[in-house]
Design a protein around this motif. Structure first.
Motif, short mmCIF file in Angstrom:
data_model
loop_
_atom_site.label_atom_id
_atom_site.label_comp_id
_atom_site.label_asym_id
_atom_site.label_seq_id
_atom_site.Cartn_x
_atom_site.Cartn_y
_atom_site.Cartn_z
N SER A 1 0.86 -1.19 0.00
CA SER A 1 0.00 0.00 0.00
C SER A 1 0.89 1.23 0.00
O SER A 1 1.79 1.35 0.84
CB SER A 1 -0.91 0.01 1.23
N SER B 1 -0.07 4.37 0.63
CA SER B 1 -0.39 5.24 1.77
C SER B 1 0.18 4.68 3.07
O SER B 1 0.73 5.42 3.88
CB SER B 1 -1.90 5.43 1.88
N GLN B 2 0.05 3.36 3.27
CA GLN B 2 0.57 2.77 4.51
C GLN B 2 2.08 2.78 4.53
O GLN B 2 2.70 2.98 5.59
CB GLN B 2 0.03 1.35 4.67
N ALA C 1 3.96 5.03 3.09
CA ALA C 1 4.32 6.42 3.37
C ALA C 1 4.19 6.74 4.86
O ALA C 1 5.07 7.37 5.46
CB ALA C 1 3.44 7.36 2.55
N ARG C 2 3.09 6.28 5.46
CA ARG C 2 2.88 6.51 6.89
C ARG C 2 3.97 5.84 7.71
O ARG C 2 4.47 6.42 8.67
CB ARG C 2 1.50 5.98 7.29
N GLN D 1 2.37 11.01 0.96
CA GLN D 1 1.99 9.97 0.01
C GLN D 1 2.51 10.28 -1.39
O GLN D 1 2.89 9.37 -2.14
CB GLN D 1 0.46 9.81 -0.02
N SER D 2 2.57 11.55 -1.74
CA SER D 2 3.08 11.93 -3.07
C SER D 2 4.56 11.55 -3.21
O SER D 2 5.00 11.11 -4.28
CB SER D 2 2.90 13.43 -3.30
N SER E 1 4.74 7.86 -3.78
CA SER E 1 4.34 7.55 -5.16
C SER E 1 5.50 7.79 -6.12
O SER E 1 5.70 7.03 -7.08
CB SER E 1 3.13 8.41 -5.56
#
Length: 318
Positions: free
Chosen positions: A28, A30-31, A33-34, A40-41, A44
């Motif tokens: 994932s 988002s996960q 990144a967290r 999140q960008s 990506s």
């Protein structure tokens, strides 16, 4: 003139490798990144770079979720190993403040340590390093954790088996006596009723073997006494033990700390083991490559501190 392979290697720096591992672990954007404390960008963009470098999509959408490609699955073990080996190169770097750490701490262990041990370890790490996440996983076969540590699949192992290859480090975690646990009113509960002979004649509750045919560590201890048990119930889920023992005449042999925890859940009594027997000797094990890592050294110290505090607590304390 650099070759194409050399150019790719130069572009795979540590931040990109850590992003790759987070993406492989989390599946994932988002996960991941967290987990690394990134926008999140930014994650990506890392994924786009990794797709170009590997020539593979790595993550693809299936329905409403992302899954790893087959190529991505093959990258998990080497990526962990590379990052673990890189830690040897920066062993003398100034340790990062705990509250800035962003990492997964993976511990392979038994479930027959008391729940309070895992709860206290989790509380300490969450308070000091809130950006870290903990993964408690079961041990595989008797020697599987050697490979897990070598491949970077886990960071730490709690084991009672004494054999260790030279590339692994270890420290004592807990030494606790074996005891017998049974319901209140059990025919073998009164003082003097549990002898080695009556113990062997009783029916027992036991844990499953990690590898069929090898026996458990307690089986091996009992074999040294020439004792073979009549085990009526084997279970992989030790949380079932208190309720089963409270409603049957089964006897459960385990370490004192777990017995005390179970006795607080149900009307159970703890009886000393009826013969001299070696204690359960838990050891905390890690790979040589992570020995100098300041973050994992702190985690090891926390685990040892929790275990020793529990061992020093008097029987019956909450």
């Amino acid at each position: 003139m650099r070759s194409a392979d050399e150019d790719v290697t130069r572009r795979l720096d540590e931040p990109l490798l850590r992003a790759l591992l987070a993406l492989l672990d989390e599946a994932s954007v988002s996960q991941a990144a967290r987990r690394l404390g990134l926008a999140q960008s930014a994650m990506s963009r890392h994924l786009a770079s990794l797709r170009r470098l590997t020539g593979d999509e790595l993550l693809v959408r299936v329905g409403n979720r992302m899954v790893l490609t087959e190529r991505a699955r093959t990258l998990i073990t080497p990526t962990r190993r590379i990052l673990a080996d890189m830690s040897l190169l920066v062993a003398n770097v100034q340790p990062r403040p705990l509250n800035t750490l962003r990492m997964s701490i993976r511990i392979a262990t038994y479930d027959f340590l008391p729940k309070a041990f895992f709860a206290e370890v989790t509380a300490r790490i969450a308070q000091a390093a809130p950006g870290c996440d903990l993964v408690f996983r079961g041990l595989g076969s008797r020697f599987e954790h050697y490979r897990q540590l070598a491949d970077g699949e886990v960071d730490l192992v709690v084991t009672v088996w004494p054999e260790l290859p030279p590339h692994l480090r270890a420290t004592s975690l807990l030494n606790e006596p074996l005891v017998c646990l049974m319901r209140q009113g059990h025919p073998l509960a009164p003082e003097g009723a549990l002898t080695l002979h009556s113990y062997q004649r009783a029916r027992h509750l036991g844990s499953l073997e990690h590898v069929p045919g090898q026996g458990t560590i307690i089986d091996n201890r009992l074999m040294e006494l020439g004792v073979v048990l009549d085990t009526a119930v084997h279970t992989q889920f030790l949380s079932l033990a208190p309720a089963i023992l409270a409603r049957t005449d089964l006897v459960f042999t385990t370490g004192r700390l777990l017995a005390e925890a179970f006795a607080r859940e149900e009307a159970l009594v703890i009886v000393p083991f009826p013969a001299p027997i070696a204690p359960m000797r838990y050891r905390l094990v890690w790979h040589e490559r992570t020995h100098a890592d300041s973050a994992l050294r702190w985690v090891r110290e926390e685990l040892v501190g929790v275990a020793r505090a529990m061992a020093q607590r008097s029987p019956g304390d909450p």
